[in-house]
Design an enzyme around this catalytic site. Structure first.
Site, mmCIF file in Angstrom:
data_model
loop_
_atom_site.group_PDB
_atom_site.id
_atom_site.type_symbol
_atom_site.label_atom_id
_atom_site.label_comp_id
_atom_site.label_asym_id
_atom_site.label_seq_id
_atom_site.Cartn_x
_atom_site.Cartn_y
_atom_site.Cartn_z
ATOM 1 N N GLY A 3 -15.259 -16.148 4.538
ATOM 2 C CA GLY A 3 -14.724 -15.349 5.640
ATOM 3 C C GLY A 3 -14.846 -13.866 5.338
ATOM 4 O O GLY A 3 -15.682 -13.434 4.532
ATOM 5 N N ASN A 52 -11.844 -1.386 5.228
ATOM 6 C CA ASN A 52 -10.422 -1.317 4.858
ATOM 7 C C ASN A 52 -9.960 0.130 4.722
ATOM 8 O O ASN A 52 -8.799 0.383 4.449
ATOM 9 C CB ASN A 52 -10.131 -2.090 3.566
ATOM 10 C CG ASN A 52 -10.719 -1.418 2.345
ATOM 11 O OD1 ASN A 52 -11.551 -0.527 2.461
ATOM 12 N ND2 ASN A 52 -10.283 -1.840 1.170
ATOM 13 N N SER A 84 0.802 -1.230 0.000
ATOM 14 C CA SER A 84 0.000 0.000 0.000
ATOM 15 C C SER A 84 0.832 1.276 0.000
ATOM 16 O O SER A 84 0.520 2.211 -0.754
ATOM 17 C CB SER A 84 -0.979 -0.004 1.185
ATOM 18 O OG SER A 84 -1.919 -1.015 0.987
ATOM 19 N N LYS A 138 -9.765 -5.376 10.228
ATOM 20 C CA LYS A 138 -10.827 -4.725 9.448
ATOM 21 C C LYS A 138 -12.126 -4.600 10.247
ATOM 22 O O LYS A 138 -12.849 -3.622 10.103
ATOM 23 C CB LYS A 138 -11.064 -5.491 8.137
ATOM 24 C CG LYS A 138 -9.894 -5.347 7.161
ATOM 25 C CD LYS A 138 -10.201 -5.993 5.826
ATOM 26 C CE LYS A 138 -9.032 -5.819 4.860
ATOM 27 N NZ LYS A 138 -9.333 -6.360 3.531
#
Ligand code: ATR
Length: 273
Positions: free
Chosen positions: A129, A86, A16, A65
């Site tokens: 999930g 997120n 990121s 999250k």
């Protein structure tokens, strides 16, 4: 200087910071994007500190999250449905707003990079999930013919069916029964198996000719399913484009600028080779 961060554990491996710095360059923006390790215990104070120091927002990766969603004053529909965020945006009022941009990242990647049409497609989502929940809402809004969820623990798949069935045609199916389903246009791997060097047990007979297997994993975690698909002759895409795509939506939320994801995806792929 725009202050941003990604929180998670582990987080050193996160792409990121690199992605957001490449986005910022496209606009000549000066950003300071840090990767910060956090636990459920330390995360709330670390977010408060970033915000108090003039931070504009943050990304959140595993396993925080859900904590990020809980910390927010307001949530977008997708974050609320998934009960996971997120992205947090810090407002001058002091409010924190939560978003889940993963689904948009996946859909934008499919739309822009492949000629795959989600509208009218039969989709098999493998896994139930947090990763699966994060993309279901946006996928259903794209107008598929049907999304069938299969998961090792069938109850979790049934739980997602219940939570999302008002948004569109979604159904859970026991793994042993998937072989008798009509073939799919798209299989999406949302399991965490790749992180342990494993791939879900897929068969090419599940896919229509011209169908695609999309792996939400990228990098090393994508290798097991990539190999399985190559061996079986199944068209395959990893989730690097989804990663860049979800980041682009976050970047836009913080800066009101819409970066060119395609260019950044090429830059990342180039540096991986
Ligand atoms: P994430 O937030 O990454 O989705 P998660 O909520 O722990 O993480 O979900 C991981 C997914 O991978 C689940 O669908 C999980 O199946 P279960 O719900 O049965 O646990 C799936 N998964 C993990 N290990 C697996 C395995 N060995 N075989 C099949 N599925 C597996």
């Amino acid at each position: 200087m725009i202050k941003l961060a990604v929180f998670g554990k582990p987080v050193v491996q996160s792409l990121s910071p690199r992605i957001h710095n490449l986005f910022a360059k496209q606009f000549g923006l000066d950003i300071d994007y840090q990767a910060i390790e956090a636990t459920a215990e330390t995360f709330p104070d670390q977010v408060t500190e970033l915000s108090a120091n003039g931070g504009r927002g943050c990304n959140i990766t595993a396993p925080l999250k859900r904590n990020a969603w809980q910390l927010a004053d307001r949530s977008s529909d997708s974050a609320e449905r998934a009960q996971a965020a997120n992205t947090l945006v810090f407002h001058s009022s002091g409010e924190r707003h939560a978003y889940n941009t993963d689904g948009q990242g996946l859909v934008n990647d499919l739309n822009s990079r492949t000629d795959f049409q989600l509208s009218g497609a039969r989709i098999c989502l493998v896994g139930a999930g947090g990763a699966a929940a994060g993309v279901l809402g946006t996928m259903l809004q794209s107008g598929p013919d049907c999304i069938v969820i299969i998961n090792r623990t069938a109850e979790r798949a049934a739980g997602l069916e219940k939570a999302y069935s008002d948004l569109g045609p979604i159904r859970s199916c026991r793994p042993e029964e998937i072989g008798s389903e009509p073939a799919f246009d798209l299989i999406v791997n949302a399991t965490s198996l790749g992180h342990r060097g494993l791939a879900p047990e897929l068969s090419c007979s599940w896919l229509k000719p011209g169908g695609l297997c999309y792996d939400m994993n990228y990098g090393q975690a994508a290798e097991p399913l990539r190999r399985l698909c190559e061996k079986a002759g199944i068209p395959y895409s990893d989730g690097l484009g989804m990663l860049v795509g979800q980041a682009a939506v976050s970047f836009q939320l913080w800066t009101e600028r819409s970066p060119d994801s395609g260019v950044v995806l090429k830059q990342l792929r180039h540096s991986f080779c």
